[in-house]
Write an enzyme that holds these catalytic residues in place. Structure first.
Site, PDB file in Angstrom:
ATOM      1  N   ARG A 116      -0.781   9.392  -9.806  1.00 39.91           N
ATOM      2  CA  ARG A 116      -0.609   7.998  -9.020  1.00 39.91           C
ATOM      3  C   ARG A 116       0.066   6.757  -9.809  1.00 39.91           C
ATOM      4  NH1 ARG A 116      -4.128   7.014  -5.095  1.00 39.91           N
ATOM      5  NH2 ARG A 116      -4.358   5.136  -5.732  1.00 39.91           N
ATOM      6  N   GLY A 133      -0.028   5.450  -4.357  1.00 43.04           N
ATOM      7  CA  GLY A 133      -0.820   6.740  -4.343  1.00 43.04           C
ATOM      8  C   GLY A 133      -0.049   7.865  -3.666  1.00 43.04           C
ATOM      9  N   ARG A 157      -5.141  -1.962   8.303  1.00 46.78           N
ATOM     10  CA  ARG A 157      -6.455  -2.676   8.025  1.00 46.78           C
ATOM     11  C   ARG A 157      -5.947  -3.974   6.977  1.00 46.78           C
ATOM     12  NH1 ARG A 157      -7.800   2.140   6.343  1.00 46.78           N
ATOM     13  NH2 ARG A 157      -6.835   1.855   4.223  1.00 46.78           N
ATOM     14  N   LEU A 158      -6.916  -5.080   7.142  1.00 47.47           N
ATOM     15  CA  LEU A 158      -6.413  -6.238   6.324  1.00 47.47           C
ATOM     16  C   LEU A 158      -7.274  -6.175   4.807  1.00 47.47           C
ATOM     17  CD1 LEU A 158      -6.296  -9.072   8.863  1.00 47.47           C
ATOM     18  CD2 LEU A 158      -4.361  -7.964   7.900  1.00 47.47           C
ATOM     19  N   SER A 159      -7.890  -5.241   4.781  1.00 44.75           N
ATOM     20  CA  SER A 159      -8.635  -5.233   3.495  1.00 44.75           C
ATOM     21  C   SER A 159      -9.095  -6.463   2.846  1.00 44.75           C
ATOM     22  CB  SER A 159      -7.850  -4.114   2.566  1.00 44.75           C
ATOM     23  OG  SER A 159      -7.840  -3.135   3.301  1.00 44.75           O
ATOM     24  N   ASP A 170       0.978  -1.285  -0.078  1.00 40.74           N
ATOM     25  CA  ASP A 170      -0.139   0.019  -0.129  1.00 40.74           C
ATOM     26  C   ASP A 170       0.967   1.191   0.002  1.00 40.74           C
ATOM     27  OD1 ASP A 170      -2.108   1.539   0.029  1.00 40.74           O
ATOM     28  OD2 ASP A 170      -2.719   1.202   2.218  1.00 40.74           O
ATOM     29  N   GLY A 171       0.343   2.363  -0.499  1.00 44.34           N
ATOM     30  CA  GLY A 171       0.987   3.582  -0.565  1.00 44.34           C
ATOM     31  C   GLY A 171       1.493   3.956  -1.666  1.00 44.34           C
ATOM     32  N   GLU A 208     -11.904  -5.543  -5.331  1.00 41.77           N
ATOM     33  CA  GLU A 208     -12.668  -4.179  -5.085  1.00 41.77           C
ATOM     34  C   GLU A 208     -12.015  -3.273  -6.006  1.00 41.77           C
ATOM     35  OE1 GLU A 208     -12.073  -6.233  -1.950  1.00 41.77           O
ATOM     36  OE2 GLU A 208     -14.138  -6.987  -2.578  1.00 41.77           O
ATOM     37  N   ASN A 209     -10.758  -3.462  -6.295  1.00 42.84           N
ATOM     38  CA  ASN A 209     -10.040  -2.337  -7.093  1.00 42.84           C
ATOM     39  C   ASN A 209     -10.386  -2.019  -8.524  1.00 42.84           C
ATOM     40  OD1 ASN A 209      -6.655  -3.336  -5.880  1.00 42.84           O
ATOM     41  ND2 ASN A 209      -7.872  -1.689  -5.114  1.00 42.84           N
TER      42      ASN A 209
HETATM   43  C1  FPP Z   1      -2.056   0.199  -3.209  1.00 47.05           C
HETATM   44  O1  FPP Z   1      -1.672   1.718  -3.363  1.00 47.05           O
HETATM   45  C2  FPP Z   1      -1.627  -0.676  -4.380  1.00 47.05           C
HETATM   46  C3  FPP Z   1      -2.375  -1.277  -5.277  1.00 47.05           C
HETATM   47  C4  FPP Z   1      -3.576  -0.971  -5.383  1.00 47.05           C
HETATM   48  C5  FPP Z   1      -1.587  -2.254  -6.041  1.00 47.05           C
HETATM   49  C6  FPP Z   1      -0.244  -2.470  -5.703  1.00 47.05           C
HETATM   50  C7  FPP Z   1       0.141  -2.564  -7.052  1.00 47.05           C
HETATM   51  C8  FPP Z   1       1.434  -2.579  -7.529  1.00 47.05           C
HETATM   52  C9  FPP Z   1       2.711  -2.359  -6.770  1.00 47.05           C
HETATM   53  C10 FPP Z   1       1.672  -2.556  -8.890  1.00 47.05           C
HETATM   54  C11 FPP Z   1       1.233  -3.771  -9.655  1.00 47.05           C
HETATM   55  C12 FPP Z   1       1.855  -4.892  -8.914  1.00 47.05           C
HETATM   56  C13 FPP Z   1       2.492  -6.075  -9.848  1.00 47.05           C
HETATM   57  C14 FPP Z   1       3.119  -7.253  -9.271  1.00 47.05           C
HETATM   58  C15 FPP Z   1       2.401  -5.845 -11.344  1.00 47.05           C
HETATM   59  P1  FPP Z   1      -2.545   2.754  -3.329  1.00 47.05           P
HETATM   60  O2  FPP Z   1      -3.045   3.348  -4.891  1.00 47.05           O
HETATM   61  O3  FPP Z   1      -3.812   2.223  -2.748  1.00 47.05           O
HETATM   62  O4  FPP Z   1      -1.899   3.742  -2.675  1.00 47.05           O
HETATM   63  P2  FPP Z   1      -2.665   4.882  -1.840  1.00 47.05           P
HETATM   64  O5  FPP Z   1      -3.452   4.198  -0.727  1.00 47.05           O
HETATM   65  O6  FPP Z   1      -1.553   5.638  -1.100  1.00 47.05           O
HETATM   66  O7  FPP Z   1      -3.598   5.644  -2.750  1.00 47.05           O
END
Ligand code: FPP
Length: 252
Positions: free
Chosen positions: A34, A24, A194-196, A21-22, A68-69
């Protein structure tokens, strides 16, 4: 690197699962889009895969895309799928070098066809390797349970399962993680606690570690901090501390 395997079964570490996470926030803090954070996040996957190899970890599971993404803006979903495709194309060499079996965890039928094909091909090519990189894609624990229940009910209907004989060992074979050991350590980066909807059942006895570091910067030091924290804990699996100490003394 901290010791990964003490004399005790109770602190042995086979499987680490990470909520990356993180991305963004890492990008926002730098005035970037992002997607730049996600790109940097993908780069970091290679480093963490190598750190996992250094400690001879059996399984590393990364939460790359949740069920959910899909609710994110279409442009971000499309960009994540494109990053996933290039990751699969570019990191094959790394998987072969490190002798790592790549396998997806999730409802991959709903992923774009090019990604599905690459996943199948890479999974097949690397299947004889001893360590596993499990990529959680279109994964959510609630979806996983519903899918597992459907398959189990089908098996009951076909006469291959009998509800009177159900036990966790049998039912867990219907989960996406069927052939994987449960995570010992669950890490979430970026300070969120969170475990989301990630590996909720498999993490029943996992040690949970929240790192303040955003995923793009989660490197050697942050990984070692997580392992150190893990090795300072006493895993009791429902037993008492005294029982665990007795087992340790007996070398079990
Ligand atoms: C959370 O960051 C991350 C994700 C939703 C996806 C994680 C994806 C990657 C690291 C790239 C894809 C991975 C591979 C292996 C190809 P966020 O966008 O929720 O960050 P934020 O909470 O700061 O907005």
């Amino acid at each position: 690197m901290p010791e990964t395997d003490s004399n005790s079964e109770h602190s042995k570490i086979r499987h680490v699962a990470i909520i990356m996470d993180g991305n963004g926030r890492w990008a926002n803090e730098r005035g970037l889009e992002r997607i730049e954070g996600h790109k940097k996040g993908v780069d970091n996957v290679e480093l963490v895969v190598k750190l996992a190899s250094e400690i001879d970890l059996e399984v590393l599971t990364l939460f790359a895309f949740s069920s959910e993404n899909w609710k994110r803006p279409k442009a971000e979903v499309d960009a994540l799928m494109a990053l996933l495709e290039s990751f699969l194309l570019e990191k094959k060499k790394l998987l072969h070098e490190q002798k790592i079996h790549l396998r997806p965890v999730g409802k991959i039928e709903d992923l774009p066809e090019n990604v599905r094909n690459l996943l199948r091909e890479t999974c097949r090519e690397t299947q004889s390797y001893p360590r596993t990189l499990a990529l959680a894609l279109n994964y959510g624990s609630r979806l996983e349970v519903l899918e597992a229940v459907k398959k189990y009910a089908q098996a009951v209907g076909d006469g291959n399962e009998h509800p009177d004989e159900i036990c966790w060992k049998k039912f867990s074979k219907y989960l996406y993680t069927s052939d994987l050991p449960d995570p010992d350590l669950m890490i979430r980066t970026s300070g969120e606690t969170r475990l989301s909807n990630f590996l909720l059942l498999q993490s029943a006895y996992a040690e949970i570690y929240y790192s303040p570091v955003n995923w793009p910067e989660f490197g050697r030091e942050a990984f070692e901090d997580a392992l150190k924290s893990y090795h300072q804990r006493e895993r009791r699996f429902g037993k008492t501390g005294a029982q665990i100490q007795e087992l340790k003394v007996a070398g079990k």
